[in-house]
Motif scaffolding. Structure first.
Motif, PDB file in Angstrom:
ATOM      1  N   ILE A 172     -76.843 -86.465  31.052  1.00  0.00           N
ATOM      2  CA  ILE A 172     -76.745 -87.908  31.303  1.00  0.00           C
ATOM      3  C   ILE A 172     -77.514 -88.264  32.567  1.00  0.00           C
ATOM      4  CG2 ILE A 172     -75.167 -89.775  31.963  1.00  0.00           C
ATOM      5  CD1 ILE A 172     -73.074 -88.516  30.110  1.00  0.00           C
ATOM      6  N   ASP A 175     -81.319 -88.006  31.875  1.00  0.00           N
ATOM      7  CA  ASP A 175     -81.803 -89.105  31.026  1.00  0.00           C
ATOM      8  C   ASP A 175     -81.832 -90.421  31.791  1.00  0.00           C
ATOM      9  OD1 ASP A 175     -82.152 -87.406  28.943  1.00  0.00           O
ATOM     10  OD2 ASP A 175     -80.324 -87.954  27.857  1.00  0.00           O
TER      11      ASP A 175
ATOM     12  N   LYS B 131     -70.509 -89.997  22.813  1.00  0.00           N
ATOM     13  CA  LYS B 131     -71.636 -89.386  22.089  1.00  0.00           C
ATOM     14  C   LYS B 131     -71.880 -90.084  20.754  1.00  0.00           C
ATOM     15  CE  LYS B 131     -71.783 -84.623  23.848  1.00  0.00           C
ATOM     16  NZ  LYS B 131     -71.141 -83.291  23.718  1.00  0.00           N
ATOM     17  N   LEU B 134     -73.575 -93.356  21.424  1.00  0.00           N
ATOM     18  CA  LEU B 134     -74.983 -93.246  21.818  1.00  0.00           C
ATOM     19  C   LEU B 134     -75.874 -92.886  20.625  1.00  0.00           C
ATOM     20  CD1 LEU B 134     -74.807 -91.629  25.369  1.00  0.00           C
ATOM     21  CD2 LEU B 134     -75.220 -94.018  24.746  1.00  0.00           C
ATOM     22  N   THR B 147     -79.397 -93.249  26.569  1.00  0.00           N
ATOM     23  CA  THR B 147     -78.431 -93.039  27.650  1.00  0.00           C
ATOM     24  C   THR B 147     -78.665 -94.014  28.794  1.00  0.00           C
ATOM     25  OG1 THR B 147     -78.388 -90.700  27.068  1.00  0.00           O
ATOM     26  CG2 THR B 147     -77.441 -91.305  29.190  1.00  0.00           C
TER      27      THR B 147
END
Lengths: 186, 186
Positions: A172, A175, B131, B134, B147
DNA sequence: TGTACATCAGTGAACGCGCGTTCACTGATGTAC
DNA sequence: TGTACATCAGTGAACGCGCGTTCACTGATGTAC
């Protein structure tokens, strides 16, 4: 135990420092008068010699958190060129150190969720500090992107803290670093 | 008062729905067993006929919040083209309606701060749901930007909620919308 | 210098309150005959 | 069909606990003479 005024002031500052770390570590709701006094090995009774009320403590602790973070995080890199400043801010903000050192971390990320449910008084104080903070971003990336970049940084830090797997948490952060750079360019 | 099984299940679902709204409106820490039971005009005693413990309630309420938000927010626009989907998601997520309707809002933004201090159990459940969420962004903007964009959206929403002045809050939303678009382009 | 007194930071017990959880009880309903 | 019984969702009082706040008290220090 009458001490010179400077001693009381010293204790007061230590209590504030500890409280400012506890509100970030535990959340505003989970800091108690007892836990703050205990941090200096004192008992609850003398709390009211230092603060008017628990609300007064929380407000002061938030201010203290902003002041010390600014000192630690932004003042030190103020002189850099825009490109170098941008790079440094993004990398530092979205570092695993910043993610893991919650007690000393950015009060905006750590507190904004609870502040949004707090009293007008506290929200107003938070707003002023947020505006001051964003002023450091505006000359670097422009007004709209200053807000957006900071939203990305604080949101990314919170996301990285809210997952269980450290591996995914690192992903995370990475990104978000890539995205922050894309945002500045875009 | 023995009712058919379906009645108990109905009550259970209502309690979950109300709890999922209360955790977002008040924060995980400020939801009490009493406040949840009161939402269906019941007393605390029968809470344990519906949930194992308060922790069980919170975990279930978080799951419920994700499930209903996905239904309301993402399923409905799933068929759109990328450009149209991106535009819609950004505008809806950073709308004043989403900012103000906290009880029905995105659980990631509203809860991530408290979840980061919660048990491994809760953090793991949160991670799975994040998750999944996303995954809806990834085919639209790529993995890293999925993200980053979501960090910007959730961070921006929280920032807009944490300031006192509505005017400045609106400004935050608008600046974040602009930045989100720049991020996708960048 | 030595003594008596005033100050006040800090102590620790007490207050009323709301919390999560437990449990003996109630009483409307479904079931058995 | 009518009656007796079992079930169990929901009630409401009680539990121990930690909270924010109050307050009578302590005792080391500074000050006055």
């Amino acid at each position: 135990m009458r001490y010179p005024a400077s001693h009381k002031e010293e204790v007061h500052q230590k209590l504030l420092k500890n409280a400012s770390e506890q509100i970030r570590e535990l959340g505003l709701d989970n800091v108690s008068v007892k836990s703050v006094m205990k941090s200096e090995r004192m008992t609850v009774g003398s709390f009211y010699a230092h603060f008017d009320s628990k609300d007064d403590l929380l407000k002061s602790a938030i201010e203290y958190a902003f002041a010390t973070t600014n000192l630690e995080f932004y003042d030190k890199i103020e002189k850099r060129t825009d490109a170098s400043w941008n790079k440094k801010v993004i990398e530092r903000y979205l570092s695993d150190y910043h993610r893991d050192t919650i007690a000393l971390s950015c009060p905006v990320a750590t507190l904004m969720s609870e502040v949004s449910r707090a009293s007008d008084d506290i929200r107003a104080a938070f707003e002023n500090n947020l505006k001051e903070l964003l002023k450091r971003f505006e000359p670097r990336v422009g007004k709209a992107k200053a807000t957006g970049l900071f939203a990305l940084l604080s949101g990314g830090l919170l996301m990285a803290r809210s997952v269980e797997s450290e591996e995914y948490s690192d992903e995370i952060l990475n990104d978000c670093i890539k995205s922050a750079r894309a945002l500045i360019k875009g």
